[in-house]
Design a protein around this motif. Structure first.
Motif, PDB file in Angstrom:
ATOM      1  N   TRP A 100       0.707  -1.087  -0.039  1.00 40.36           N
ATOM      2  CA  TRP A 100       0.076  -0.189  -0.007  1.00 40.36           C
ATOM      3  C   TRP A 100       0.915   1.180  -0.070  1.00 40.36           C
ATOM      4  CZ3 TRP A 100      -1.857  -3.665   3.843  1.00 40.36           C
ATOM      5  CH2 TRP A 100      -0.842  -3.936   4.895  1.00 40.36           C
ATOM      6  N   ALA A 101       0.313   2.289  -0.446  1.00 41.46           N
ATOM      7  CA  ALA A 101       1.030   3.523  -0.598  1.00 41.46           C
ATOM      8  C   ALA A 101       0.886   4.539   0.752  1.00 41.46           C
ATOM      9  CB  ALA A 101       0.589   4.511  -1.813  1.00 41.46           C
ATOM     10  N   ILE A 158      -4.329   1.060  -0.671  1.00 39.93           N
ATOM     11  CA  ILE A 158      -3.939  -0.317  -1.315  1.00 39.93           C
ATOM     12  C   ILE A 158      -3.614  -0.238  -2.844  1.00 39.93           C
ATOM     13  CG2 ILE A 158      -4.222  -2.750  -1.624  1.00 39.93           C
ATOM     14  CD1 ILE A 158      -6.051  -2.611   0.844  1.00 39.93           C
ATOM     15  N   TYR A 159      -2.184  -0.520  -3.102  1.00 39.09           N
ATOM     16  CA  TYR A 159      -2.152  -0.438  -4.707  1.00 39.09           C
ATOM     17  C   TYR A 159      -3.100  -1.508  -5.365  1.00 39.09           C
ATOM     18  CZ  TYR A 159       2.370   1.854  -3.917  1.00 39.09           C
ATOM     19  OH  TYR A 159       3.367   2.788  -3.480  1.00 39.09           O
ATOM     20  N   GLU A 160      -3.297  -1.107  -6.661  1.00 40.96           N
ATOM     21  CA  GLU A 160      -4.657  -1.608  -7.411  1.00 40.96           C
ATOM     22  C   GLU A 160      -4.093  -3.046  -7.672  1.00 40.96           C
ATOM     23  OE1 GLU A 160      -7.518   0.051 -10.498  1.00 40.96           O
ATOM     24  OE2 GLU A 160      -5.554   0.020 -11.389  1.00 40.96           O
ATOM     25  N   LEU A 197      -7.978  -6.410   4.463  1.00 39.66           N
ATOM     26  CA  LEU A 197      -8.513  -5.901   3.445  1.00 39.66           C
ATOM     27  C   LEU A 197      -7.827  -6.600   2.119  1.00 39.66           C
ATOM     28  CD1 LEU A 197      -7.536  -1.984   4.558  1.00 39.66           C
ATOM     29  CD2 LEU A 197      -9.757  -3.423   4.671  1.00 39.66           C
ATOM     30  N   LEU A 198      -7.215  -7.525   2.213  1.00 35.65           N
ATOM     31  CA  LEU A 198      -6.589  -8.068   0.694  1.00 35.65           C
ATOM     32  C   LEU A 198      -7.265  -9.348   0.687  1.00 35.65           C
ATOM     33  CD1 LEU A 198      -4.362  -5.787   0.816  1.00 35.65           C
ATOM     34  CD2 LEU A 198      -3.169  -7.480  -0.347  1.00 35.65           C
ATOM     35  N   GLY A 199      -7.742  -9.747   1.844  1.00 34.61           N
ATOM     36  CA  GLY A 199      -8.268 -11.281   1.787  1.00 34.61           C
ATOM     37  C   GLY A 199      -7.377 -12.203   1.708  1.00 34.61           C
ATOM     38  N   VAL A 206      -3.672   3.377  -6.895  1.00 32.83           N
ATOM     39  CA  VAL A 206      -4.343   2.981  -5.539  1.00 32.83           C
ATOM     40  C   VAL A 206      -5.666   2.370  -5.941  1.00 32.83           C
ATOM     41  CG1 VAL A 206      -2.705   3.839  -4.184  1.00 32.83           C
ATOM     42  CG2 VAL A 206      -4.906   4.925  -4.699  1.00 32.83           C
ATOM     43  N   ALA A 207      -6.065   1.691  -4.952  1.00 32.68           N
ATOM     44  CA  ALA A 207      -7.646   1.082  -5.239  1.00 32.68           C
ATOM     45  C   ALA A 207      -8.579   1.860  -5.522  1.00 32.68           C
ATOM     46  CB  ALA A 207      -7.995  -0.188  -4.080  1.00 32.68           C
ATOM     47  N   SER A 208      -8.326   3.161  -4.687  1.00 35.38           N
ATOM     48  CA  SER A 208      -9.632   4.065  -4.756  1.00 35.38           C
ATOM     49  C   SER A 208      -9.130   5.605  -4.907  1.00 35.38           C
ATOM     50  CB  SER A 208     -10.719   3.816  -3.915  1.00 35.38           C
ATOM     51  OG  SER A 208      -9.998   4.097  -2.683  1.00 35.38           O
TER      52      SER A 208
END
Length: 260
Positions: free
Chosen positions: A32-33, A126-128, A161-163, A258-260
Motif C-alpha cells: 500500500w502507498a 492499497i495499490y491496485e 483488506l486483501l483477503g 491505488v485501489a480508490s
C-alpha cells in the motif's frame, strides 16, 4: 532493469519459480502507498490513547536519545516524531516508539482500533495491483511471508483488506503479550534492515528465499538475500543499489494507481 506495471506481467515471471518457493514482501510502500504504523500513531495521538506503560516506554526512548520527557506522553510522542522527521534520530527509536505506544492495551482492543484505522485510511491506499499479485503468488503454490517494520498486529489487521489467508505469516515489530495485554517490551529482532532477514529464517528453515519485494532502504538486506529482487516504486537508496548492480536480478514494479 526490467520495469513492469501490472500484476499479470510480474506473475508470469514468478511462475518460472519452482512451486513451493518462498517469497517475502515488505508491506508499507510495497503493498500500500502508506505507512500503517504512522497511521496508527496518528490515530493514537488524535484519541490521546497512550497509557501509563506506553508513557514510560516513550520517556525511556527520549532519555536514550538525549532528550527529556515533558511529562505528557502525547507531547513526548510528538517530540520523538519531530526529531525523526528532522533527521535527528534514526529509524530504530521511532519504530520502537510506534509499537510501544500501544503498551497497556489489550491485544483485542488494539486490533479493533487498528481495524477501524485500516478501513478508513489503509483501504484507499492499497495499490491496485496488490490483491491480484499476492493472491496470484499463492495460487502458483509459492509460500508467502510478509515482513514489515510496522507492529505485527497493525500489519495483520491491514492485510485483512486483501483477503489473504490467515496462514500467511506476518512478521513485524512485536510487543510481548501477557494475559492478552500488550507489554512495554519488544521481542527481538526488530524487523528492519538485517532484522528482516533474521526474522524470516525460522520460516525458511534453511531453504532459499526465491523472491523479495521492497520499496525502501530498510528492505535492502531482505532484497539482497533473495534470488529475485522486486522493487515497488523504489526510493533512491534502492534505485542506487540496483543501478550499481546492472547485471543483478532486479525488477521494478510501478503500480500507477491505488485501489480508490
Amino acid at each position: 532493469m526490467q520495469r513492469m506495471t501490472s500484476a499479470e506481467a510480474l506473475l508470469e515471471r514468478l511462475d518460472l519459480l519452482s512451486p513451493g518457493s518462498w517469497v517475502a514482501t515488505d508491506a508499507d510502500g510495497t503493498i500500500w502507498a502508506t505507512d500503517v504504523a504512522e497511521l496508527a500513531w496518528q490515530a493514537m495521538m488524535a484519541e490521546r490513547g497512550i497509557r501509563p506503560p506506553g508513557q514510560e516506554a516513550l520517556a525511556a526512548i527520549l532519555t536514550e536519545v538525549g532528550q527529556e520527557s515533558r511529562g505528557d506522553p502525547h507531547v513526548d510522542a510528538q517530540h520523538l516524531y519531530d526529531l525523526y522527521m528532522q533527521g535527528e534520530i534514526g529509524d530504530g527509536p521511532i519504530l520502537r516508539a510506534m509499537a510501544l505506544c500501544f503498551a497497556g492495551w489489550a491485544e483485542d482492543e488494539a486490533r479493533a482500533f487498528m481495524a477501524k484505522v485500516a478501513r478508513q485510511h489503509v483501504a484507499p491506499r492499497i495499490y491496485e495491483t496488490s490483491a491480484a499479485l499476492y493472491r496470484g503468488i499463492l495460487a502458483q503454490e509459492h509460500r508467502l511471508l510478509v515482513v514489515s517494520g510496522s507492529p505485527d498486529f497493525v500489519v495483520e489487521e491491514s492485510l485483512r483488506l486483501l483477503g489473504l489467508p490467515e496462514e500467511v505469516p506476518v512478521l513485524g515489530v512485536k510487543l510481548a503479550r501477557e494475559g492478552g495485554v500488550l507489554q512495554p517490551e519488544i521481542v527481538p529482532p526488530i524487523t528492519w534492515n538485517a532484522g528482516k532477514v533474521e526474522a524470516i529464517q525460522p520460516h525458511l528453515d534453511g531453504e532459499p528465499l526465491a523472491a523479495a519485494f521492497g520499496d525502501s532502504g530498510g528492505d535492502l538486506e531482505l532484497l539482497l538475500a533473495a534470488e529475485l529482487r522486486i522493487l515497488v516504486n523504489p526510493r533512491p537508496t534502492l534505485t542506487r543499489a540496483a543501478d550499481a548492480d546492472p547485471e543483478g536480478p532486479w525488477i521494478t514494479l510501478a503500480p500507477e494507481r491505488v485501489a480508490s
